[in-house]
Design a protein around this motif. Sequence first.
Motif, mmCIF file in Angstrom:
data_model
loop_
_atom_site.group_PDB
_atom_site.id
_atom_site.type_symbol
_atom_site.label_atom_id
_atom_site.label_comp_id
_atom_site.label_asym_id
_atom_site.label_seq_id
_atom_site.Cartn_x
_atom_site.Cartn_y
_atom_site.Cartn_z
ATOM 1 N N ARG A 193 -1.289 0.267 2.683
ATOM 2 C CA ARG A 193 -2.661 0.617 3.037
ATOM 3 C C ARG A 193 -3.262 -0.281 4.092
ATOM 4 N N GLY A 194 -2.783 -1.512 4.159
ATOM 5 C CA GLY A 194 -3.432 -2.428 5.080
ATOM 6 C C GLY A 194 -2.512 -3.488 5.652
ATOM 7 N N PHE B 29 -5.212 -9.051 -3.538
ATOM 8 C CA PHE B 29 -5.619 -8.130 -2.464
ATOM 9 C C PHE B 29 -4.499 -7.884 -1.466
ATOM 10 N N GLU B 30 -3.939 -8.958 -0.929
ATOM 11 C CA GLU B 30 -2.928 -8.813 0.115
ATOM 12 C C GLU B 30 -1.675 -8.122 -0.421
ATOM 13 N N GLN C 281 -7.181 3.147 5.167
ATOM 14 C CA GLN C 281 -6.120 2.294 5.685
ATOM 15 C C GLN C 281 -6.696 1.436 6.805
ATOM 16 N N GLU D 114 1.335 -1.158 -0.925
ATOM 17 C CA GLU D 114 0.986 0.257 -0.912
ATOM 18 C C GLU D 114 0.951 0.829 0.499
ATOM 19 N N ARG E 292 -1.493 -6.021 -3.019
ATOM 20 C CA ARG E 292 -1.773 -4.610 -3.301
ATOM 21 C C ARG E 292 -1.795 -3.768 -2.030
ATOM 22 N N THR E 293 -2.553 -4.222 -1.061
ATOM 23 C CA THR E 293 -2.722 -3.406 0.149
ATOM 24 C C THR E 293 -1.436 -3.325 0.965
ATOM 25 N N THR E 294 -0.673 -4.427 1.007
ATOM 26 C CA THR E 294 0.571 -4.433 1.772
ATOM 27 C C THR E 294 1.642 -3.591 1.097
ATOM 28 N N GLU F 247 -10.978 -2.480 0.664
ATOM 29 C CA GLU F 247 -10.158 -1.939 -0.426
ATOM 30 C C GLU F 247 -10.879 -0.821 -1.167
#
Length: 303
Positions: A162-163, A153-154, A133, A160, A156-158, A128
């Motif tokens: 990003r991950g 975490f999951e 990405q 956006e 935010r990244t999903t 992060e």
Amino acid sequence: MTRLLLPDYAKTDGDGETGLTRVLQEIKESELASYGMIVNSFYELEQVYADYYDKQLLQVQGRRAWYIGPLSLCNQDKGKRGKQASVDQGGILKWLDSKKANSVVYVCFGSIANFSETQLREIARGLEDSGQQFIWVVRRSDKDDKGWLPEGFETRTTSEGRGVIIWGWAPQVLILDHQTVGAFVTHCGWNSTLEAVSAGVPMLTWPVSAEQFYNEKFVTDILQIGVPVGVKKWNRIVGDNITSNALQKALHRIMIGEEAEPMRNRAHKLAQMATTALQHNGSSYCHFTHLIQHLRSIASLQN
């Protein structure tokens, strides 16, 4: 050259012999009794080692070695390698298609290596904080137990975009072969290493055990298509501890640092060599042809 991922035999019998000792002895005996060795590699990748190894086999043991890889390039269905994927391949490809070339980091540590929850948390933070990405493959038997993930975490990244976290088995060859994948965080197992070479993807090396530290040196020092994350300690199964800051710095170096483009260029050239090796009259094609001819000649002598 002979890369053996050995199982974890730690128990000792009444004579003080471990299971690992017995396995090593059995391997040695079977090699000496064989006609030769088939290697999942290609001649151009390890030419100096291949020449030396062939010389030793022929002059000392009277045997041959055939280099017939990369085997991963022989599979027409890139989504099939190992177990059934734990994720929809179409969904992963759609996500990758939405990204720019060389902008995604693929993170996978094979099917054996394990990490503590503390280390997994550091990996999450490093990913992060890096701003890159990513697709992260997490081998956890209980994917509902996510207490080790940093809070939010999951989500935010999903949200956006990003991950992506893959819980279980991933279609690795399919992912590595996609043009948007710019780096592979790997434990340096030989299958994974050769798959990355075949796809032209630079590696961020995180070896755990077995021959993986040798493979790391080959990737970073000889081929010069990798960056070490900084692991120093050999462990049988559980990986060494690396901080999120160390991972973040290594990701920056391999993705957008001044070394990134030269490494990527070298990786692409090796991928072209790998493809050529399997084509008609390529080195692996010729080795495989010679292997078949050799086995036929042996069979005719025995009949």
